[in-house]
Design a protein around this motif. Structure first.
Motif, PDB file in Angstrom:
ATOM      1  N   ASP A  34      -4.998 -80.795  12.513  1.00  0.00           N
ATOM      2  CA  ASP A  34      -4.745 -81.443  13.557  1.00  0.00           C
ATOM      3  C   ASP A  34      -4.485 -80.444  14.760  1.00  0.00           C
ATOM      4  O   ASP A  34      -4.200 -79.247  14.492  1.00  0.00           O
ATOM      5  CB  ASP A  34      -3.506 -82.268  13.419  1.00  0.00           C
ATOM      6  N   VAL A  35      -4.828 -80.781  16.007  1.00  0.00           N
ATOM      7  CA  VAL A  35      -4.531 -79.917  17.045  1.00  0.00           C
ATOM      8  C   VAL A  35      -3.142 -79.473  17.216  1.00  0.00           C
ATOM      9  O   VAL A  35      -2.077 -80.177  16.665  1.00  0.00           O
ATOM     10  CB  VAL A  35      -4.860 -80.419  18.281  1.00  0.00           C
ATOM     11  N   CYS A  36      -2.933 -78.227  17.228  1.00  0.00           N
ATOM     12  CA  CYS A  36      -1.482 -77.591  17.497  1.00  0.00           C
ATOM     13  C   CYS A  36      -0.888 -77.087  15.837  1.00  0.00           C
ATOM     14  O   CYS A  36      -0.178 -76.244  15.884  1.00  0.00           O
ATOM     15  CB  CYS A  36      -0.547 -78.450  18.262  1.00  0.00           C
ATOM     16  N   ASP A  37      -1.752 -77.433  14.950  1.00  0.00           N
ATOM     17  CA  ASP A  37      -1.480 -76.888  13.595  1.00  0.00           C
ATOM     18  C   ASP A  37      -1.823 -75.165  13.592  1.00  0.00           C
ATOM     19  O   ASP A  37      -2.308 -74.893  14.434  1.00  0.00           O
ATOM     20  CB  ASP A  37      -2.372 -77.336  12.550  1.00  0.00           C
ATOM     21  N   ILE A  38      -1.095 -74.711  12.745  1.00  0.00           N
ATOM     22  CA  ILE A  38      -1.484 -73.111  12.843  1.00  0.00           C
ATOM     23  C   ILE A  38      -2.198 -72.545  11.344  1.00  0.00           C
ATOM     24  O   ILE A  38      -1.923 -73.175  10.367  1.00  0.00           O
ATOM     25  CB  ILE A  38      -0.185 -72.303  12.742  1.00  0.00           C
ATOM     26  N   VAL A  39      -3.025 -71.863  11.803  1.00  0.00           N
ATOM     27  CA  VAL A  39      -3.851 -71.391  10.469  1.00  0.00           C
ATOM     28  C   VAL A  39      -3.549 -69.837  10.464  1.00  0.00           C
ATOM     29  O   VAL A  39      -3.678 -69.060  11.404  1.00  0.00           O
ATOM     30  CB  VAL A  39      -5.378 -71.581  10.652  1.00  0.00           C
ATOM     31  N   ILE A  40      -3.084 -69.247   9.269  1.00  0.00           N
ATOM     32  CA  ILE A  40      -3.037 -67.985   9.011  1.00  0.00           C
ATOM     33  C   ILE A  40      -4.305 -67.445   8.163  1.00  0.00           C
ATOM     34  O   ILE A  40      -4.339 -68.235   7.160  1.00  0.00           O
ATOM     35  CB  ILE A  40      -1.678 -67.638   7.866  1.00  0.00           C
ATOM     36  N   SER A  44      -1.741 -72.113  22.576  1.00  0.00           N
ATOM     37  CA  SER A  44      -1.446 -70.775  22.839  1.00  0.00           C
ATOM     38  C   SER A  44       0.097 -70.584  22.881  1.00  0.00           C
ATOM     39  O   SER A  44       0.427 -69.494  22.596  1.00  0.00           O
ATOM     40  CB  SER A  44      -2.048 -70.418  24.079  1.00  0.00           C
ATOM     41  N   ASP A  45       0.696 -71.441  23.396  1.00  0.00           N
ATOM     42  CA  ASP A  45       2.350 -71.436  23.538  1.00  0.00           C
ATOM     43  C   ASP A  45       2.663 -71.473  22.217  1.00  0.00           C
ATOM     44  O   ASP A  45       3.698 -70.455  21.948  1.00  0.00           O
ATOM     45  CB  ASP A  45       2.596 -72.573  24.241  1.00  0.00           C
ATOM     46  N   ILE A  46       2.481 -72.435  21.208  1.00  0.00           N
ATOM     47  CA  ILE A  46       2.947 -72.296  19.861  1.00  0.00           C
ATOM     48  C   ILE A  46       2.673 -71.032  19.322  1.00  0.00           C
ATOM     49  O   ILE A  46       3.557 -70.739  18.477  1.00  0.00           O
ATOM     50  CB  ILE A  46       2.172 -73.604  19.188  1.00  0.00           C
ATOM     51  N   VAL A  47       1.304 -70.588  19.208  1.00  0.00           N
ATOM     52  CA  VAL A  47       1.055 -69.695  18.310  1.00  0.00           C
ATOM     53  C   VAL A  47       1.758 -68.317  18.900  1.00  0.00           C
ATOM     54  O   VAL A  47       2.053 -67.347  18.180  1.00  0.00           O
ATOM     55  CB  VAL A  47      -0.479 -69.355  18.098  1.00  0.00           C
ATOM     56  N   SER A  48       1.932 -68.174  20.233  1.00  0.00           N
ATOM     57  CA  SER A  48       2.675 -66.914  20.741  1.00  0.00           C
ATOM     58  C   SER A  48       3.974 -67.038  20.488  1.00  0.00           C
ATOM     59  O   SER A  48       4.795 -65.582  20.023  1.00  0.00           O
ATOM     60  CB  SER A  48       2.431 -66.786  22.315  1.00  0.00           C
ATOM     61  N   LYS A  49       4.565 -68.069  20.342  1.00  0.00           N
ATOM     62  CA  LYS A  49       6.110 -67.974  19.721  1.00  0.00           C
ATOM     63  C   LYS A  49       6.221 -67.799  18.220  1.00  0.00           C
ATOM     64  O   LYS A  49       7.184 -66.878  17.923  1.00  0.00           O
ATOM     65  CB  LYS A  49       6.832 -69.601  20.089  1.00  0.00           C
ATOM     66  N   TYR A  50       5.308 -68.035  17.710  1.00  0.00           N
ATOM     67  CA  TYR A  50       5.304 -68.052  16.229  1.00  0.00           C
ATOM     68  C   TYR A  50       4.926 -66.277  15.791  1.00  0.00           C
ATOM     69  O   TYR A  50       5.619 -65.748  15.196  1.00  0.00           O
ATOM     70  CB  TYR A  50       4.088 -68.512  15.593  1.00  0.00           C
ATOM     71  N   VAL A  51       4.301 -65.649  16.736  1.00  0.00           N
ATOM     72  CA  VAL A  51       3.681 -64.022  16.626  1.00  0.00           C
ATOM     73  C   VAL A  51       5.039 -63.331  16.897  1.00  0.00           C
ATOM     74  O   VAL A  51       5.529 -62.514  16.502  1.00  0.00           O
ATOM     75  CB  VAL A  51       2.644 -63.742  17.541  1.00  0.00           C
TER      76      VAL A  51
END
Ligand code: SAH
Length: 229
Positions: free
Chosen positions: A85-91, A213-220
């Motif tokens: 779904d949108v906003c999910d994260i893929v490694i 972009s906000d979600i993934v930048s926090k995660y990084v």
């Protein structure tokens, strides 16, 4: 320790820049590089531009000029697996170029001579990413890259089944290829901005590129803060 972090687009870069304290910035061939110190790690950030060639070129600059020990690619992607779904994260555990085609020479689609088909991300970085994924809708698997913004369900399905890929984007696998050839461990992390499979992907993309972009930048940032150095 030195880490190079690549973003294809300004929106993706700005999401991280807004959360850190800059130390320095400079230009090489019109590319702007930003330096910061996080968890005693010297990080160099760059907006490399869209597509495989842009991404490859900046990756090599980070390796040759900045002598980075690791490369991380952060950004958004289109979800092509029905589970996303949108906003999910893929490694990205493995990266593949879905538009690399030597099938006329009896090679499998995506196979690159002297490189292979799938390129493995660094096991240590994948583990640290998984260990810090609490609270996120996280998926680990194959990311497919190509110089195409995938809008059609037919193409999305084809890439999903042919490469067993979870998502599609335009840079990750070229960064993987350069890192593989230069012996630099790397990681690709993407947040889903649109879903070619579910239609209306341009609309969802425009709506979700900033949020993803906000979600993934926090995660990084979380990943960087927990690296052993
Ligand atoms: N906004 C840009 C175009 C963005 S291209 C413009 O107007 O010029 C899409 C970017 O997001 C690429 O960097 C790619 O890596 C990623 N991406 C997101 N969804 C994608 C999809 N469905 N197919 C391919 N790349 C996608």
């Amino acid at each position: 320790m030195k880490i190079g972090i690549l973003f294809a687009m300004k929106e993706e870069l700005d999401a991280l820049l807004s959360k850190i304290e800059l130390k320095n910035s400079y230009e090489i061939f019109d590319l702007k590089f930003y330096e910061c110190e996080l968890n005693n790690i010297n990080c160099t950030l760059v907006e490399c531009g869209i597509g495989k060639v842009n991404a490859a070129r900046s990756t090599q600059i980070l390796i040759d000029n900045m002598k980075v020990d690791y490369i991380i690619n952060v950004g958004v992607a289109g979800g092509i697996s029905k589970d996303l779904d949108v906003c999910d994260i893929v490694i990205g555990e493995k990266l593949v170029q879905h538009d690399f085609d030597l099938t006329g020479f009896n090679h499998e689609k995506g196979y690159i001579p002297n490189v292979g088909k799938y390129i493995d991300a660094d096991e240590y970085l994948v583990k640290i990413a998984m260990d810090n994924s609490e609270g996120l809708n996280i998926h680990k698997g194959i990311i497919a890259s190509g110089d195409i913004f995938v809008t059609e369900e037919k193409m999305s399905d084809k890439i999903n089944t042919k490469f067993n890929a979870l998502c599609v984007e335009m840079e990750g696998a070229s960064i993987a290829q350069v890192c593989y050839l230069s012996h630099i461990p790397f990681l690709v992390i993407r947040s889903i901005s649109d879903s070619p499979k579910k239609g209306n992907n341009k609309m969802t993309y425009d709506e979700f590129v900033i949020k993803s972009s906000d979600i993934v930048s926090k995660y990084v940032l979380k990943i960087l803060m927990s690296l052993n150095n």
